[in-house]
Each structure stands twice: as C-alpha cells, then as structure tokens.
Write an enzyme that holds these catalytic residues in place. Sequence first.
Site, mmCIF file in Angstrom:
data_model
loop_
_atom_site.group_PDB
_atom_site.id
_atom_site.type_symbol
_atom_site.label_atom_id
_atom_site.label_comp_id
_atom_site.label_asym_id
_atom_site.label_seq_id
_atom_site.Cartn_x
_atom_site.Cartn_y
_atom_site.Cartn_z
ATOM 1 N N GLY A 13 -3.392 9.802 -11.505
ATOM 2 C CA GLY A 13 -2.670 9.152 -12.644
ATOM 3 C C GLY A 13 -1.893 8.224 -12.042
ATOM 4 O O GLY A 13 -2.014 7.605 -10.849
ATOM 5 N N ALA A 71 -10.008 17.719 -5.143
ATOM 6 C CA ALA A 71 -10.448 17.810 -6.640
ATOM 7 C C ALA A 71 -9.214 18.548 -7.482
ATOM 8 O O ALA A 71 -8.164 19.132 -6.737
ATOM 9 C CB ALA A 71 -11.664 18.751 -6.707
ATOM 10 N N CYS A 95 -0.414 2.886 -10.408
ATOM 11 C CA CYS A 95 -1.400 1.958 -9.646
ATOM 12 C C CYS A 95 -2.902 2.243 -10.152
ATOM 13 O O CYS A 95 -3.693 1.270 -10.550
ATOM 14 C CB CYS A 95 -1.159 1.948 -8.220
ATOM 15 S SG CYS A 95 0.512 1.308 -7.922
ATOM 16 N N ARG A 120 2.755 4.613 -1.285
ATOM 17 C CA ARG A 120 2.442 5.747 -2.196
ATOM 18 C C ARG A 120 3.825 6.247 -2.438
ATOM 19 O O ARG A 120 4.696 6.195 -1.634
ATOM 20 C CB ARG A 120 1.626 6.996 -1.489
ATOM 21 C CG ARG A 120 0.320 6.592 -1.364
ATOM 22 C CD ARG A 120 -0.413 7.649 -0.261
ATOM 23 N NE ARG A 120 0.246 7.334 0.842
ATOM 24 C CZ ARG A 120 0.057 8.287 2.278
ATOM 25 N NH1 ARG A 120 -0.600 9.374 1.941
ATOM 26 N NH2 ARG A 120 0.943 8.039 3.170
ATOM 27 N N PHE A 175 0.972 -1.166 -0.180
ATOM 28 C CA PHE A 175 0.099 -0.020 -0.103
ATOM 29 C C PHE A 175 0.836 1.150 -0.082
ATOM 30 O O PHE A 175 0.384 2.212 0.507
ATOM 31 C CB PHE A 175 -0.989 -0.287 1.154
ATOM 32 C CG PHE A 175 -1.634 -1.066 1.222
ATOM 33 C CD1 PHE A 175 -3.029 -1.406 0.300
ATOM 34 C CD2 PHE A 175 -1.490 -2.431 2.398
ATOM 35 C CE1 PHE A 175 -3.810 -2.261 0.543
ATOM 36 C CE2 PHE A 175 -2.465 -3.481 2.261
ATOM 37 C CZ PHE A 175 -3.690 -3.511 1.259
ATOM 38 N N LYS A 214 -6.598 -5.556 -2.044
ATOM 39 C CA LYS A 214 -5.678 -4.687 -2.908
ATOM 40 C C LYS A 214 -6.427 -3.725 -3.944
ATOM 41 O O LYS A 214 -6.531 -2.594 -4.001
ATOM 42 C CB LYS A 214 -4.621 -5.476 -3.342
ATOM 43 C CG LYS A 214 -3.614 -4.323 -4.255
ATOM 44 C CD LYS A 214 -2.964 -3.406 -3.574
ATOM 45 C CE LYS A 214 -2.603 -2.071 -4.373
ATOM 46 N NZ LYS A 214 -1.353 -1.683 -4.193
HETATM 47 C C1 UDX Z 1 5.219 -3.423 -9.496
HETATM 48 C C2 UDX Z 1 3.836 -3.642 -10.068
HETATM 49 O O1 UDX Z 1 3.472 -2.841 -11.514
HETATM 50 C C3 UDX Z 1 2.566 -3.364 -9.131
HETATM 51 O O2 UDX Z 1 1.362 -3.693 -9.536
HETATM 52 C C4 UDX Z 1 2.920 -3.912 -7.703
HETATM 53 O O3 UDX Z 1 1.751 -3.379 -7.016
HETATM 54 C C5 UDX Z 1 4.110 -3.685 -7.409
HETATM 55 O O4 UDX Z 1 5.213 -3.940 -8.324
HETATM 56 P P1 UDX Z 1 6.878 -1.268 -9.389
HETATM 57 O O5 UDX Z 1 7.355 -1.847 -8.486
HETATM 58 O O6 UDX Z 1 6.264 0.087 -9.517
HETATM 59 O O7 UDX Z 1 5.278 -2.124 -9.432
HETATM 60 O O8 UDX Z 1 7.339 -1.579 -10.698
HETATM 61 P P2 UDX Z 1 8.659 -1.530 -11.485
HETATM 62 O O9 UDX Z 1 9.289 -0.255 -10.895
HETATM 63 O O10 UDX Z 1 8.363 -1.738 -13.018
HETATM 64 O O11 UDX Z 1 9.441 -2.850 -10.892
HETATM 65 C C6 UDX Z 1 9.393 -3.944 -11.264
HETATM 66 C C7 UDX Z 1 10.868 -4.555 -11.252
HETATM 67 O O12 UDX Z 1 11.057 -5.967 -11.804
HETATM 68 C C8 UDX Z 1 11.804 -3.864 -12.626
HETATM 69 O O13 UDX Z 1 13.202 -3.398 -11.906
HETATM 70 C C9 UDX Z 1 12.015 -5.033 -13.671
HETATM 71 O O14 UDX Z 1 13.306 -5.108 -13.975
HETATM 72 C C10 UDX Z 1 11.995 -6.191 -12.451
HETATM 73 N N1 UDX Z 1 11.653 -7.392 -13.285
HETATM 74 C C11 UDX Z 1 10.532 -7.631 -14.181
HETATM 75 C C12 UDX Z 1 12.375 -8.654 -13.012
HETATM 76 O O15 UDX Z 1 13.488 -8.590 -12.340
HETATM 77 N N2 UDX Z 1 12.038 -9.709 -13.576
HETATM 78 C C13 UDX Z 1 10.989 -9.858 -14.665
HETATM 79 O O16 UDX Z 1 10.873 -10.908 -15.199
HETATM 80 C C14 UDX Z 1 10.256 -8.726 -14.915
HETATM 81 C C1 UDX Z 2 -1.230 4.470 -4.703
HETATM 82 C C2 UDX Z 2 -2.076 4.192 -3.477
HETATM 83 O O1 UDX Z 2 -2.375 5.401 -2.557
HETATM 84 C C3 UDX Z 2 -1.114 3.112 -2.762
HETATM 85 O O2 UDX Z 2 -1.752 2.824 -1.507
HETATM 86 C C4 UDX Z 2 -0.975 2.223 -3.831
HETATM 87 O O3 UDX Z 2 -0.377 1.072 -3.034
HETATM 88 C C5 UDX Z 2 -0.202 2.351 -5.176
HETATM 89 O O4 UDX Z 2 -1.004 3.340 -5.484
HETATM 90 P P1 UDX Z 2 0.594 6.295 -5.541
HETATM 91 O O5 UDX Z 2 -0.272 5.882 -7.045
HETATM 92 O O6 UDX Z 2 2.016 6.388 -5.311
HETATM 93 O O7 UDX Z 2 -0.152 5.447 -4.446
HETATM 94 O O8 UDX Z 2 -0.067 7.884 -5.179
HETATM 95 P P2 UDX Z 2 -1.311 8.407 -4.431
HETATM 96 O O9 UDX Z 2 -0.860 9.286 -3.456
HETATM 97 O O10 UDX Z 2 -2.543 7.277 -4.127
HETATM 98 O O11 UDX Z 2 -2.122 9.381 -5.786
HETATM 99 C C6 UDX Z 2 -2.554 8.660 -6.751
HETATM 100 C C7 UDX Z 2 -3.020 9.686 -7.674
HETATM 101 O O12 UDX Z 2 -4.270 10.528 -7.344
HETATM 102 C C8 UDX Z 2 -2.221 11.095 -8.063
HETATM 103 O O13 UDX Z 2 -2.249 11.040 -9.502
HETATM 104 C C9 UDX Z 2 -2.692 12.033 -7.213
HETATM 105 O O14 UDX Z 2 -2.412 13.393 -7.848
HETATM 106 C C10 UDX Z 2 -4.309 11.826 -7.094
HETATM 107 N N1 UDX Z 2 -5.006 12.370 -6.173
HETATM 108 C C11 UDX Z 2 -4.888 11.771 -4.996
HETATM 109 C C12 UDX Z 2 -6.085 13.324 -6.396
HETATM 110 O O15 UDX Z 2 -6.293 13.600 -7.521
HETATM 111 N N2 UDX Z 2 -6.627 13.599 -5.430
HETATM 112 C C13 UDX Z 2 -6.653 13.169 -4.109
HETATM 113 O O16 UDX Z 2 -7.271 13.786 -3.329
HETATM 114 C C14 UDX Z 2 -5.521 12.357 -3.821
#
Ligand code: UDX
Ligand code: UDX
Length: 441
Positions: free
Chosen positions: A259, A254, A262, A156, A154, A206
């Site tokens: 974006g 708002a 996730c 951020r 979870f 999740k």
């Molecule tokens: C990822 C998932 O997209 C997300 O849904 C989940 O919650 C947590 O893991 P993130 O850590 O942001 O999110 O992804 P990314 O930064 O792309 O990291 C993935 C890593 O895995 C990369 O460093 C990539 O090189 C590695 N990888 C990918 C491996 O080591 N082996 C593989 O076969 C594929």
């Molecule tokens: C999110 C979840 O919060 C986290 O628990 C999960 O594991 C991964 O996805 P993250 O994507 O890093 O984390 O950012 P978050 O702070 O949640 O913001 C997501 C998007 O929502 C951003 O684009 C942010 O600008 C937007 N946002 C957030 C709003 O537009 N309004 C809000 O009140 C809060």
Amino acid sequence: MRKRVGIIGVGYVGLVTGTCLAEVGHDVYGIDSNTEKIEMLKRGEVPIYEPGLNELIKKNMAEGRLSFGTDTAECVKRADIIFICVNTPPKENSQADLRYVELAARNIAQALDGYKIIVDKSTVPVHTGEKVTETIKRTNKEHLDFDVVSNPEFLREGSAIEDAMHPDRIVIGVTSERAAEAMRELYEPFDAPIIVTDIKSAEIIKHACNSFLAMKISFINSVAAICELAGANIDEVVQGMSLDARIGGQFLRAGIGYGGSCFPKDVAAFIHISKELGYEFDLLKAVQHINTEQRQRFVKKIEETLWVVGGKTIGVLGLAFKPDTDDMRNAPSIDIIRALHKEGAHVRAYDPAAMPNAKTLLEDVEVTFCADAYEAADGADALVIVTEWNEFKQLDLERVRTLLAQPIIIDGRNVFDPARMEEIGFIYKSVGRASTAGPHR
Ligand code: UDX
Ligand code: UDX
C-alpha cells in the site's frame, strides 16, 4: 561546499530531504502552500510522524540552518538549488497529476533573479524534466539562465531519515556539467555513490525501481498462494530463494500486499506513461491485479475461519500501510475493514500512530477505536493483524488469548510462529504457511 537550498512542498519527502540537507551543513529554506503546516513548523511542531525527524528539525532550526515560509519569491531569492517536492497524485485514469509541479515551475520562473538549478524530486513520468524546462523558459520573460535536474527520492516512510542520510545511491539526471558539478558538491557529505545520467533516464530509474519492488512483493504473494494450495511453507521457500545472491532476500515478505502513497501510484503511472509511449506493460498490470486480489484473499480467509462474519466482533491490529508511520494512504486496512463492515461485522481497531488519520478516512464506517491492542482483543471473536508494528510482536499472548471470545488470530503479516501459536492454544492463520515443520526448526 555549503549550498543555499530551497524546498518547495514540505510534505513527507520535502521535509525529510530539506532537514537532512541542513543536517550536513547546507542552508535550507522550505516553503509550502499549506500555511497551517508552516505555522506548525515555525512553532517547532512536526506535522507528520517520522521517527527521528522531530529532533533533527528542532536541532537544525536552532542552529540556524533550517527555516520555513510560504513565499516562492523569498525561497528562490534565498536559494541556488531549488527542489520541487510537491505531491504528484494519480488522476482518475492513473496518470500522474502534474499540476502542482507545473505551478511550482511557473512560480519559480516568475521569481528567478539569476542562475538557479531547479531540481525535480517528486516522482514524475519520463519527459517531465523537458516540460518543466519549457515552462520555465516560457514564463521567465528575462531569459535568465537556469538548469533543470531530476533527482528522484528513494525514501521509505518510517526509515526516511536513515534512507536520506545513508542512501544506497544518489541519482542525478542533468543536461549540463555545471548542474552536475553543483549537485555533486551538494551531495558530497553523504558518502554515497552518485550516478549521473540524462534526465529521462533518471526519471525512468525511479519508476523502474518502485515497480520492480512492487513486482517482487506480488511475485512472493503469488508463491505464498501456491504454498497454501500445495501445503508448503513460504518462509522456507523464501529462505531457499534468498540465499541466491542474484535474488536477494529483501522485499520478499508475503502478506496482504503493498500500500502507501508510492507503489500503487507509481506502478499505475508507469503503466500509463508506457502506454502513451506505445508499450503495454502487461507484467505490471499483473502486479497490480495480484496486489488487489491479495487483500480479497485475506478477507476470504477471515470469512472461511469464522464461517459467518455478520454479527461477529473482529479486532483489527494495525491500520497504517506499514509500521512506524501514521500514513493511511492506500492502506490495505481500509479495504479490509470496509469489506468486514459490509458483511455485518463489528470492528474494534487499534494502531499506535495512524488512528487520527484512519478516523477521517473511515468516517462513514462504524469502527470502535481502542486505546491499545488488548482493548481491541477484548471480547472479539477473532483478532486480525494488518500492520506488523513491533509492539504487536511483543504482545502478552496468554493475555490476548484470555481476552478473546474465541482464540482466533488471522495474521496478514506473518508476525508469529505458527507452531508456537498452536502451542499457546490459538487457531492461527497466516499467509502462505500451510506447513510448519521444516529441517531448520
Ligand atoms: C510527494 C509526491 O507525491 C511523490 O510522488 C514524490 O515522490 C515526493 O513528493 P509526499 O512528500 O509524500 O510525496 O507528498 P505530501 O506529503 O503530500 O507533500 C506535498 C507537499 O507539497 C504538501 O505539504 C503540500 O501542501 C505541498 N504543496 C502542494 C505545495 O506547497 N504547493 C502546491 O502547489 C502543492
Ligand atoms: C517506497 C520505496 O521503498 C521507496 O524507495 C520509495 O521512494 C517510496 O516508496 P514506502 O512506500 O515508504 O517506500 O514503503 P516500503 O517499505 O517500500 O513498503 C511499501 C509497501 O510494501 C508497504 O505496504 C509494505 O507493507 C509492503 N511490503 C514491503 C510488503 O508487503 N512486503 C515486503 O517484503 C516489503
């Protein structure tokens, strides 16, 4: 109790999780298929921007609790608990692409040398735990004992260390008490409530959490649209709503919508898996629709303010999908800049961290990347705020006003107080704030 932990995939989630587990005293070995990333980490360089992460990695490497490599067999040998943290990107049809999870499961199975716990941390649709279990059973010819666990993250971005070190709760989906006990011991130093569930429930927790938060954002963006049409003020509406403890005040900012890597992907994947299971999640489809529309509404606001966008210079402050990260995945700035460019505007952009990533993503668009916010404002017909970085909140607004060709600011994140902006002499547009007066002012 000190555990031996393996991390497969040291991206955002894997690196933060592994580092924080090392910080509380466990032995952590992280691997990645990206050898360049591993070489950087070995040199003490951090491939991502995350406040506080650099120092924590260096400290734990120096103290011998954190190391990196590229070999799965080595990782499995060195660990009793192995986390799968590879990426789960969306396919064309929004379904989560689980090929890397499957590959990690097969690689682990081939390397098993005794009882291990394999933890899925990547966000995956319900039933993935079962598939991982089947895959390992099929691949591991020696029929060694193992357990699969679902332990969603979870985190951020931007506050990932804080979120990992002080989580609201830790969710552990298991099928055996043995695995539950080991996971409780692993997380004991974190002093957070631990919820033990079956694997499918943990997987749904999740998707449900991220979808619910996305729903809050789309809901408040819809209310903001009503405020604009009715002549009301979203800040005051939110204040009145959030003091109701059942509603709460978080995730009701708002703006231009959500974006990141996730929310967009997880909402889409939850809709997809729900349909596969026989349920049309219409509520979440509306959440997606509102979010897409929110970016378009913002571009329309710029057009309405400038009348003609073609030939105008527009300064864009903030490119990352949110502050304190260099992450450009699904950033609203991309759609907004593309739309402005299509209309014939000259875009001058600045972001404190995301410009290198933005340059790659916007390669085909002519954008002038600037050294700071003032340079982006210099000579522009309007300044547009897309990401609410703290340094924008502290701008010298008098200086900005004199730099701009026209004193127009269109703020997609409601950073400034409209009344004050008018006082300084700006034409200031924000989201959902048609009226500025209110009893609390
Ligand atoms: C990822 C998932 O997209 C997300 O849904 C989940 O919650 C947590 O893991 P993130 O850590 O942001 O999110 O992804 P990314 O930064 O792309 O990291 C993935 C890593 O895995 C990369 O460093 C990539 O090189 C590695 N990888 C990918 C491996 O080591 N082996 C593989 O076969 C594929
Ligand atoms: C999110 C979840 O919060 C986290 O628990 C999960 O594991 C991964 O996805 P993250 O994507 O890093 O984390 O950012 P978050 O702070 O949640 O913001 C997501 C998007 O929502 C951003 O684009 C942010 O600008 C937007 N946002 C957030 C709003 O537009 N309004 C809000 O009140 C809060």
